[in-house]
Design an enzyme around this catalytic site. Structure first.
Site, short mmCIF file in Angstrom:
data_model
loop_
_atom_site.label_atom_id
_atom_site.label_comp_id
_atom_site.label_asym_id
_atom_site.label_seq_id
_atom_site.Cartn_x
_atom_site.Cartn_y
_atom_site.Cartn_z
N SER A 185 0.81 -1.22 0.00
CA SER A 185 0.00 0.00 0.00
C SER A 185 0.84 1.27 0.00
O SER A 185 0.40 2.31 -0.49
CB SER A 185 -0.94 0.01 1.21
OG SER A 185 -0.21 -0.16 2.42
N HIS A 206 -0.34 5.89 6.87
CA HIS A 206 0.14 5.76 5.49
C HIS A 206 0.56 7.12 4.95
O HIS A 206 0.03 8.15 5.38
CB HIS A 206 -0.96 5.18 4.59
CG HIS A 206 -1.07 3.70 4.66
ND1 HIS A 206 -1.67 3.04 5.71
CD2 HIS A 206 -0.67 2.72 3.80
CE1 HIS A 206 -1.64 1.74 5.51
NE2 HIS A 206 -1.03 1.52 4.36
#
Length: 335
Positions: free
Chosen positions: A9, A313
């Protein structure tokens, strides 16, 4: 010239930019690649100024939640929370992404950003948020359990995890070399996710490293001791990737993203950070609630006040920084 991008990701981009393929497309595969991800940014720069005057064609097979094994040997079933099919996402086939990427003797460069899910980071994050709640600021019950290797929720010690990840990473690089013996391989590390001084993190701020549980009046809070340890884990993971890259002895290159991202971690103000916290800014298609973990520790985190479940993230600025570093490495490899 042929470039293949592989990764998890942190490579795919997940909530940064518009989904690729776009929402509603029959080609969507649950991997959550986006237009703002660093491979796409680098591709655009290479198109504007081709290295050695030659066109570079990108094949992007990054996929959210990918492990090292799912790059080289195992079949992956994507877990995208964005408009999944009623019967779930089909597994990525054929089993190995290095086969899907059609790596061959004519492949010129391969970039790889993977490793965090092999620890796995998600389980560590969930477990330590859960067990840090109600503890003193400097308490480290989660770290202590992982050091001893007797954590009932995840009995593999952190040292054993590191050793296993190192072995898996070396095996993956060998598999890539076998498929693409002439390729310049560039491994990409992870950015700095927490500050060197963990006490600067707000334990109650969900845009940093706290989390609210859906349908419960509960806020999970990471201790400062745990946050400091998480930084150590991140540093060790990057060292493993660097060491594995050197060990295979094929002239591969490691891109250090952490050094350039110091001071831009998840505990910085919104306008400064390059890594979002548990909750943060994301595209409107990305969910505000997200389930983490597996039984017996399965928690649905909820985000409010316009935030989305970003789960530590990189944001657009983070991907732009990684793109600058990877572009330089790709240009050097191709010229």
């Amino acid at each position: 010239m042929e470039w293949a991008a592989l990764g998890d990701s942190y490579t795919a981009g997940v909530f940064v930019g518009a989904p690729r393929p776009e929402l509603g497309s029959a080609d969507r595969d649950g991997c959550d690649r986006t237009t703002g991800a660093y491979p796409n940014l680098v591709e655009t720069k290479l198109a504007a100024e081709p290295p050695a005057g030659r066109t570079v064609r990108l094949t992007d097979f990054s996929c959210g939640a990918a492990t090292i094994a799912e790059i080289a040997t195992a079949r992956q079933t994507p877990i995208s929370p964005v408009q999944p099919p009623a019967d779930g996402w089909p597994s990525v086939a054929p089993p190995k992404k290095i086969d899907r990427a059609q790596l061959s003797a004519s492949t010129d460069v391969v970039t790889i950003g993977v490793g965090g899910n092999s620890l796995p980071f998600g389980k560590i994050l969930t477990s330590c948020l859960l067990f840090g709640t109600g503890q003193e600021d400097d308490a480290t019950p989660c770290r202590d359990a992982y050091d001893r290797g007797d954590f009932i929720l995840d009995p593999e010690s952190i040292r054993d995890k590191f050793q296993r990840v190192f072995r898996e990473y070396v095996a993956m690089l060998e598999a890539v070399h076998e498929k693409a013996p002439n390729a310049k391989v560039i491994t990409v590390g992870y950015p700095t996710i927490v500050p060197s001084d963990a006490t600067t993190c707000d334990r109650q701020d969900t845009t940093e490293l706290a989390a609210d549980i859906k349908d419960a009046e509960t806020r999970l809070s990471a201790t400062h001791g745990y946050i400091a340890w998480l930084g150590e884990v991140n540093t060790e993971l990057n060292a493993i990737i660097d060491d594995a890259t050197d060990l295979v002895d094929y002239g591969y290159t490691y891109v250090d993203v952490a050094a350039s991202s110091v001071g831009y971690d998840a505990c910085q103000p919104r306008a400064t950070k390059w890594v979002e916290g548990v909750c943060g800014q994301a595209g409107p298609y990305w969910p505000t609630d997200l389930t983490l973990g597996q039984d017996p520790v399965r928690l649905t985190l909820k985000c409010s006040e316009g935030n989305r479940a970003t789960l530590v993230h990189p944001n657009a600025a983070g991907h732009a920084n990684t793109a600058t570093l990877v572009e330089a490495a790709v240009r050097k490899a191709l010229t």
